[in-house]
Design a protein around this motif. Sequence first.
Motif, PDB file in Angstrom:
ATOM      1  N   ILE A  88       0.833  -1.206   0.000  1.00 38.93           N
ATOM      2  CA  ILE A  88       0.000   0.000   0.000  1.00 38.93           C
ATOM      3  C   ILE A  88       0.864   1.250   0.000  1.00 38.93           C
ATOM      4  CG2 ILE A  88      -1.646   1.310   1.380  1.00 38.93           C
ATOM      5  CD1 ILE A  88      -2.820  -1.375   2.263  1.00 38.93           C
ATOM      6  N   LYS A  89       1.990   1.178   0.754  1.00 39.67           N
ATOM      7  CA  LYS A  89       2.899   2.335   0.757  1.00 39.67           C
ATOM      8  C   LYS A  89       3.457   2.621  -0.639  1.00 39.67           C
ATOM      9  CE  LYS A  89       4.508   2.149   5.547  1.00 39.67           C
ATOM     10  NZ  LYS A  89       5.681   1.925   6.422  1.00 39.67           N
ATOM     11  N   LYS A  90       3.818   1.542  -1.303  1.00 40.93           N
ATOM     12  CA  LYS A  90       4.318   1.736  -2.680  1.00 40.93           C
ATOM     13  C   LYS A  90       3.237   2.333  -3.569  1.00 40.93           C
ATOM     14  CE  LYS A  90       7.714  -1.993  -2.510  1.00 40.93           C
ATOM     15  NZ  LYS A  90       8.106  -3.311  -3.070  1.00 40.93           N
ATOM     16  N   GLN A  91       2.022   1.768  -3.359  1.00 41.58           N
ATOM     17  CA  GLN A  91       0.935   2.320  -4.162  1.00 41.58           C
ATOM     18  C   GLN A  91       0.691   3.784  -3.819  1.00 41.58           C
ATOM     19  OE1 GLN A  91      -2.456  -0.169  -3.527  1.00 41.58           O
ATOM     20  NE2 GLN A  91      -1.570  -1.942  -4.631  1.00 41.58           N
ATOM     21  N   MET A  92       0.777   4.093  -2.503  1.00 43.82           N
ATOM     22  CA  MET A  92       0.602   5.478  -2.091  1.00 43.82           C
ATOM     23  C   MET A  92       1.693   6.376  -2.654  1.00 43.82           C
ATOM     24  SD  MET A  92      -0.624   5.044   1.841  1.00 43.82           S
ATOM     25  CE  MET A  92      -0.507   6.806   2.103  1.00 43.82           C
ATOM     26  N   ALA A  93       2.925   5.823  -2.672  1.00 46.20           N
ATOM     27  CA  ALA A  93       4.019   6.614  -3.240  1.00 46.20           C
ATOM     28  C   ALA A  93       3.759   6.894  -4.724  1.00 46.20           C
ATOM     29  CB  ALA A  93       5.327   5.877  -3.050  1.00 46.20           C
ATOM     30  N   LEU A  94       3.303   5.865  -5.423  1.00 42.34           N
ATOM     31  CA  LEU A  94       3.001   6.067  -6.844  1.00 42.34           C
ATOM     32  C   LEU A  94       1.853   7.046  -7.020  1.00 42.34           C
ATOM     33  CD1 LEU A  94       3.291   2.383  -8.117  1.00 42.34           C
ATOM     34  CD2 LEU A  94       4.916   4.234  -8.504  1.00 42.34           C
ATOM     35  N   GLN A  95       0.836   6.858  -6.124  1.00 44.13           N
ATOM     36  CA  GLN A  95      -0.303   7.772  -6.225  1.00 44.13           C
ATOM     37  C   GLN A  95       0.094   9.203  -5.894  1.00 44.13           C
ATOM     38  OE1 GLN A  95      -3.388   6.222  -3.763  1.00 44.13           O
ATOM     39  NE2 GLN A  95      -3.870   4.496  -5.153  1.00 44.13           N
TER      40      GLN A  95
END
Length: 273
Positions: A88-95
């Motif tokens: 989720i953190k990676k996704q948040m970083a991408l987002q």
Amino acid sequence: KHEGETQWSSSARDQEKKFLDLQTEEEDLKLRIRDLETRLEASSSKEAESRTEAENSKADLFQTKAKLEKLKEREFKWEKSEEEMEKIKKQMALQSELIRSYKEKLDLYPAKTSNQQIRLITESMEVELTSLKADYNAKNTELTVANATISELEGKVKTLTQCLEEQKLFLSQTQEENNLNIQAAEDRLRGMRSINSHLEMNVLELQERLERALKQSRRGGGRKGISPSTECLELTSIVNSGSSSVHGSVGSDPGEHIRRAIEMPNPLHINRE
């Protein structure tokens, strides 16, 4: 004659005094045996309490292990949650990167609605991250407490096991000491009874001979060449020699005295007529 009667009465008093001393010693031995039995019962009760406490500790350890298994399962789930959180953190970083790029583009064309949407998305992501961090800290705290409880219970079980072994050793030593003391007391009692019966027989024989000598002296009879006073002196010397020999035997080792009493059927050396 008076001197012989005096010596005989003195010897009888000495024999009675020795008999009373032997009875006193017998009572002391009985008290010691009772004391040892009381100590043995106390040791048995302590051993039973230690066993009960050890069983309770084992039950607590079993329950703690079950709780530990549950905590391990929770830890496994938490690790999975952590992996998901990383994703989720990676996704948040991408987002966030996408949001930043969109923001840069929107800055070229400012609009109030777009800024408000970006703010709402950012706040929701921060709230989600905060909740995930709180769950992680709670799970880590539970795991630390469980490990400390397990270590404490293992130390308690080890201490109780050592205490139980010491109680078993003390109980066996007390039983051996009790058996040895009882056997020694029985041996001494048998020796004392044998000595008492032997002395009673000798006293009866001396009384019989003294009465015979007194009767002969009254009738004017007696053995040829021996006067009544000589007979009384002979009995007096026999009593004195018997008293001295008995006194020496009682003061020595009981086993040695029993052996002498068995090997010497007539320790006062009295020849019957």
